[in-house]
Scaffold this motif. Structure first.
Motif, mmCIF file in Angstrom:
data_model
loop_
_atom_site.group_PDB
_atom_site.id
_atom_site.type_symbol
_atom_site.label_atom_id
_atom_site.label_comp_id
_atom_site.label_asym_id
_atom_site.label_seq_id
_atom_site.Cartn_x
_atom_site.Cartn_y
_atom_site.Cartn_z
ATOM 1 N N ALA A 24 45.561 42.920 28.368
ATOM 2 C CA ALA A 24 44.882 43.284 29.611
ATOM 3 C C ALA A 24 43.385 43.030 29.488
ATOM 4 O O ALA A 24 42.726 42.627 30.458
ATOM 5 N N GLU A 25 42.850 43.253 28.280
ATOM 6 C CA GLU A 25 41.417 43.026 28.065
ATOM 7 C C GLU A 25 41.066 41.547 28.242
ATOM 8 O O GLU A 25 40.034 41.211 28.834
ATOM 9 N N ARG A 26 41.914 40.665 27.728
ATOM 10 C CA ARG A 26 41.667 39.227 27.862
ATOM 11 C C ARG A 26 41.754 38.811 29.332
ATOM 12 O O ARG A 26 40.911 38.049 29.824
ATOM 13 N N LEU A 27 42.756 39.303 30.032
ATOM 14 C CA LEU A 27 42.891 38.979 31.456
ATOM 15 C C LEU A 27 41.684 39.480 32.238
ATOM 16 O O LEU A 27 41.154 38.781 33.110
ATOM 17 N N ALA A 28 41.251 40.708 31.937
ATOM 18 C CA ALA A 28 40.097 41.279 32.638
ATOM 19 C C ALA A 28 38.856 40.428 32.406
ATOM 20 O O ALA A 28 38.081 40.165 33.337
ATOM 21 N N VAL A 33 36.988 41.168 36.024
ATOM 22 C CA VAL A 33 37.256 42.478 36.622
ATOM 23 C C VAL A 33 37.476 43.483 35.494
ATOM 24 O O VAL A 33 37.498 43.128 34.320
ATOM 25 N N SER A 34 37.663 44.734 35.853
ATOM 26 C CA SER A 34 37.887 45.770 34.847
ATOM 27 C C SER A 34 39.331 45.748 34.373
ATOM 28 O O SER A 34 40.234 45.228 35.048
ATOM 29 N N VAL A 35 39.555 46.345 33.204
ATOM 30 C CA VAL A 35 40.919 46.469 32.682
ATOM 31 C C VAL A 35 41.769 47.297 33.645
ATOM 32 O O VAL A 35 42.948 46.999 33.864
ATOM 33 N N ARG A 36 41.160 48.318 34.230
ATOM 34 C CA ARG A 36 41.907 49.147 35.191
ATOM 35 C C ARG A 36 42.382 48.319 36.374
ATOM 36 O O ARG A 36 43.526 48.464 36.836
ATOM 37 N N LYS A 39 45.321 46.138 35.338
ATOM 38 C CA LYS A 39 46.567 46.904 35.213
ATOM 39 C C LYS A 39 47.154 47.222 36.585
ATOM 40 O O LYS A 39 48.383 47.232 36.759
ATOM 41 N N ARG A 40 46.295 47.441 37.582
ATOM 42 C CA ARG A 40 46.789 47.635 38.941
ATOM 43 C C ARG A 40 47.428 46.345 39.454
ATOM 44 O O ARG A 40 48.461 46.365 40.136
ATOM 45 N N ASP A 41 46.797 45.202 39.120
ATOM 46 C CA ASP A 41 47.362 43.913 39.517
ATOM 47 C C ASP A 41 48.730 43.697 38.873
ATOM 48 O O ASP A 41 49.670 43.214 39.526
ATOM 49 N N LEU A 42 48.853 44.033 37.602
ATOM 50 C CA LEU A 42 50.126 43.865 36.902
ATOM 51 C C LEU A 42 51.207 44.753 37.516
ATOM 52 O O LEU A 42 52.363 44.329 37.661
#
Length: 232
Positions: A24-28, A33-36, A39-42
């Motif tokens: 999630a950190e890499r995607l963010a 965007v933020s990790v939060r 995670k909402r996107d996922l």
């Protein structure tokens, strides 16, 4: 980037990551965007039916389940129009007909709302398509390249001299606004660049190419590159 477009992009990033997944950190970081938010996107993707798996702990992350049944192809309107524009603007490119057929297949499975928005946006993009060689010539060149068979061409030089040559196709190249067939000319016993629009006839022979490679053509120009689909 709008959220809808980011969801498409995140899904593609997970698909490309394969079995190794992506944190999630890499995607963010990749999407700014933020990790939060990621995670909402996922969660949103999973709720829409995307087969997302998660692996906790160090080295963990998210990915798409291998072999799972994926939802229909989903593009944003802008992505759909980008495909249409690219294919329309390169109607003289090798395999352009196959590319156009592929785009039509993708458009046919878009949800009606996305398709309607894509069609409206497409009306705001004009292209000046170049004249194309005859379908018979293009088909022969494409088949010879794909099957690596010698192609017999009737070629007219810049000076207007016509000659018949057997050519072992090595690559197609676009340069200076023109498409070239680059191959080993058996008449000249050398690598030659043939302007496709100057080829009057072309026919695939039953003779297999002898194995000339792209490396024999030399290094591509600094601003040229193969058409690999992204960095993966």
């Amino acid at each position: 980037m709008k959220r809808t477009e980011r969801l498409h992009a995140v899904s593609e990033a997970l698909r490309r990551s394969g079995a190794r997944g992506c944190s999630a950190e890499r995607l963010a970081s990749d999407f700014g965007v933020s990790v939060r938010t990621i995670k909402r996107d996922l969660d949103a993707l999973e709720n829409s039916g995307a087969p997302i798996w998660s692996r906790p702990g160090p080295g963990g992350g998210y990915g798409l389940a291998t072999g799972a049944s994926l939802p229909p192809v989903s593009l944003s309107p802008s992505q759909a129009v980008a495909l249409m524009a690219a294919v329309s603007a390169a109607a003289d490119a090798p395999y352009a007909d196959l590319a156009a057929a592929g785009v039509r297949k993708i458009l046919d499975v878009l949800d009606p709302g996305t398709r309607a928005k894509a069609d409206e946006l497409a009306g705001r993009v004009w292209v000046n398509a170049a004249p194309t060689p005859s379908r018979a010539i293009r088909s022969a060149l494409e088949e010879a390249m794909a099957e690596q068979r010698v192609v017999r061409i009737r070629y007219v030089s810049r000076a207007g001299a016509a000659s018949t040559r057997d050519v072992e196709p090595v690559l197609f190249a676009a340069a200076n606004g023109q498409w070239y067939l680059v191959g080993w000319c058996r008449l000249r016993d050398a690598m030659r660049w043939f302007i496709v629009s100057r080829i009057e006839r072309a026919g695939v022979t039953a003779t297999a190419c002898s194995g000339h490679t792209v490396s024999e053509v030399g290094e591509p120009p600094a601003n040229a590159r193969p058409v690999h689909g992204g960095s993966g």
